[in-house]
Design a protein around this motif. Structure first.
Motif, short mmCIF file in Angstrom:
data_model
loop_
_atom_site.label_atom_id
_atom_site.label_comp_id
_atom_site.label_asym_id
_atom_site.label_seq_id
_atom_site.Cartn_x
_atom_site.Cartn_y
_atom_site.Cartn_z
N TYR A 264 -1.29 3.28 -3.59
CA TYR A 264 0.01 4.04 -4.10
C TYR A 264 -0.34 5.37 -4.27
CZ TYR A 264 4.03 5.36 -6.48
OH TYR A 264 5.28 6.43 -6.97
N CYS A 265 -1.31 5.72 -4.81
CA CYS A 265 -1.75 7.08 -5.14
C CYS A 265 -3.11 7.26 -5.03
CB CYS A 265 -1.44 7.30 -6.53
SG CYS A 265 -1.88 8.97 -7.22
N THR B 21 -2.33 15.36 -4.99
CA THR B 21 -2.08 14.01 -5.28
C THR B 21 -1.13 13.45 -4.54
OG1 THR B 21 -2.98 14.83 -7.51
CG2 THR B 21 -1.80 12.74 -7.51
N VAL B 22 -1.53 12.63 -3.98
CA VAL B 22 -0.47 12.05 -2.90
C VAL B 22 0.08 10.68 -3.36
CG1 VAL B 22 -0.12 11.22 -0.57
CG2 VAL B 22 -1.80 13.04 -0.98
N TYR B 23 1.32 10.46 -3.49
CA TYR B 23 1.89 9.22 -3.73
C TYR B 23 2.66 8.56 -2.57
CZ TYR B 23 1.17 10.32 -8.54
OH TYR B 23 0.80 10.80 -9.77
N GLN B 24 2.47 7.14 -2.21
CA GLN B 24 3.20 6.56 -1.12
C GLN B 24 4.47 5.96 -1.27
OE1 GLN B 24 1.52 6.74 2.17
NE2 GLN B 24 3.69 6.37 2.78
N VAL B 25 5.50 6.83 -1.37
CA VAL B 25 7.00 6.28 -2.06
C VAL B 25 7.37 5.43 -1.32
CG1 VAL B 25 8.85 7.19 -2.94
CG2 VAL B 25 6.93 8.72 -3.00
N LEU C 142 13.95 7.27 -6.31
CA LEU C 142 15.17 7.91 -6.68
C LEU C 142 15.34 9.36 -6.24
CD1 LEU C 142 18.11 7.59 -8.15
CD2 LEU C 142 17.04 8.28 -10.22
N LYS C 143 14.24 10.33 -6.60
CA LYS C 143 14.58 11.55 -6.37
C LYS C 143 14.35 11.92 -4.92
CE LYS C 143 15.21 14.19 -9.32
NZ LYS C 143 16.17 14.56 -10.02
N VAL C 144 13.43 11.08 -4.23
CA VAL C 144 13.32 11.23 -2.67
C VAL C 144 14.60 11.17 -2.04
CG1 VAL C 144 12.58 10.24 -0.64
CG2 VAL C 144 10.94 11.10 -2.71
N GLN C 145 15.30 9.82 -2.30
CA GLN C 145 16.65 9.74 -2.01
C GLN C 145 17.82 10.81 -2.30
OE1 GLN C 145 17.65 5.24 -1.27
NE2 GLN C 145 16.48 5.31 -3.38
N GLU C 146 17.72 11.19 -3.39
CA GLU C 146 18.70 12.26 -3.91
C GLU C 146 18.28 13.58 -2.90
OE1 GLU C 146 19.79 14.69 -7.82
OE2 GLU C 146 18.01 13.58 -7.64
N LEU D 237 7.27 5.29 -15.15
CA LEU D 237 8.71 5.43 -14.36
C LEU D 237 8.15 6.16 -12.96
CD1 LEU D 237 10.87 6.50 -16.93
CD2 LEU D 237 10.64 4.38 -16.44
N GLN D 238 7.06 6.32 -12.59
CA GLN D 238 6.71 7.21 -11.36
C GLN D 238 7.39 6.35 -10.28
OE1 GLN D 238 2.39 7.68 -11.33
NE2 GLN D 238 2.79 9.85 -12.32
N LYS D 239 6.99 4.91 -9.87
CA LYS D 239 7.44 4.57 -8.60
C LYS D 239 8.92 4.57 -8.86
CE LYS D 239 3.39 1.74 -7.80
NZ LYS D 239 2.97 0.34 -7.34
#
Length: 348
Positions: A51-52, A67-71, A214-218, A207-209
């Motif tokens: 994930y990170c 720092t890469v997160y696979q959302v 939520l923010k990517v979709q927003e 709360l990251q995941k």
């Protein structure tokens, strides 16, 4: 090695993560961004499920972390923390990968394949296809903190996030909307962008995941509603203009006792005065006079902290023959007099 981390302070983050990377043997590529990528000196998995991952970037004159997160499948959220003037790499990401960049602190520059250069200031956002930018980033202020969101359009079209699927939005249309004809879309800082990105810089680990999702979709819903014809675009500059202005900047900061005028610089470097002023501000974020005043005062602050030179001597070293004018300028920038500043730092 730390398993959890909240990115709040760029400098602290750089030091802690790089310290934790010592002793790592080999490089394990765990996400699409890093596949076949050169320019990395270390890759630090932060969890067991991919994930990170933290990437220590090769920078000639400083430090850099991504720092890469696979959302979602095909969507990555990346925190960029750099204390350097630039970073280069090699990758194989293609024309169907879209990158959205948000500048939080400092300035970030990119060079398009057309030869044009663009710069983001604090709060600005850009959108481009990954194959349209040269594999390098420039940080004129030697400090940059921001977020990138990389979208594999084909993969997201096949496996869309729930909100995207329910809305009927075709993610493939984003490329034509924002990057038609190989263009790069730039949105100046505004409240809507700040609302989406600001909270991402202080998200608790627990709360990251869900929050990232939520923010990517927003963000994607917001971009769908954007009318690109009504957005005033950031200026772009040609590579020759940028190189000339960088040389002028180097000259200005290398000898603070010299004070060449804009007209003198224009004649010496064979560049139009209006172009010089506009390009300098575009790269460094301020008019030449304002930038150099702040630069001189910051250098003066270093001298006051680290040397025993008198205030008059410090003033002369940063280009002021008149101590009174120097003290006024110093107070304008640092909000205290040179004497007060030295006293405060001696007591500390």
């Amino acid at each position: 090695m730390k398993k959890k981390y909240i990115i709040k302070d760029a400098r602290k983050h750089l030091v802690e993560q790089i310290d934790s990377a010592e002793g790592i043997e080999g490089i394990v590529m765990q996400d699409n961004l890093a596949k076949n990528t050169k320019g990395l000196s270390a890759v630090i998995p932060k969890d067991n499920d991919g994930y990170c991952t933290v990437y220590k970037m090769d920078c000639d004159d400083g430090l850099g972390l991504m720092t890469v997160y696979q959302v979602y499948p095909g969507i990555q959220l990346i925190y960029n923390d750099f204390e350097a003037t630039g970073c280069k790499w090699e990758d194989t990401l293609g024309q169907n990968a879209l990158e959205i960049n948000h500048c939080r602190e400092g300035r970030e520059g990119s060079r398009l394949l057309s030869g044009s250069c663009l710069y983001l200031g604090e709060g600005d956002m850009s959108i481009h296809t990954m194959d349209n930018c040269a594999s390098e980033m420039a940080f004129p202020l030697k400090h940059y903190r921001g977020i990138s969101i990389v979208i594999n359009l084909e993969l997201v079209a096949e496996y869309p996030p729930q909100t995207l699927a329910e809305s009927g939005i075709d993610i493939l249309e984003f490329k034509e909307k924002f990057c038609a004809g190989g263009q790069c879309f730039i949105m100046r800082a505004k409240d809507e962008i700040e609302h989406i990105f600001s909270e991402l810089y202080s998200v608790p680990d627990c709360l990251q995941k869900p929050y990232f999702k939520l923010k990517v979709q927003e963000l994607l819903l917001f971009l769908y509603m954007v009318d690109v014809t009504k957005e005033r675009q950031r200026e772009m500059y040609t590579s020759p203009q940028v190189e000339i202005v960088k040389e002028i900047h180097k000259k200005l900061v290398s000898d603070l006792q010299e004070r060449p005028t804009i007209e003198e610089l224009s004649k010496e470097y064979l560049i139009n005065t209006a172009t010089l002023k506009a390009t300098f501000k575009g790269i460094y974020g301020q008019p030449i006079g304002t930038y150099m005043k702040e630069y001189r005062m910051k250098q003066a602050a270093v001298l006051l902290r680290q040397t025993k030179s008198t205030i008059a001597e410090v003033a002369n070293q940063v280009g002021y023959e008149n101590q009174s004018k120097f003290s006024t300028a110093f107070r304008d920038i640092l909000k205290v007099t040179p004497a007060e500043y030295r006293k405060q730092n001696m007591s500390e």
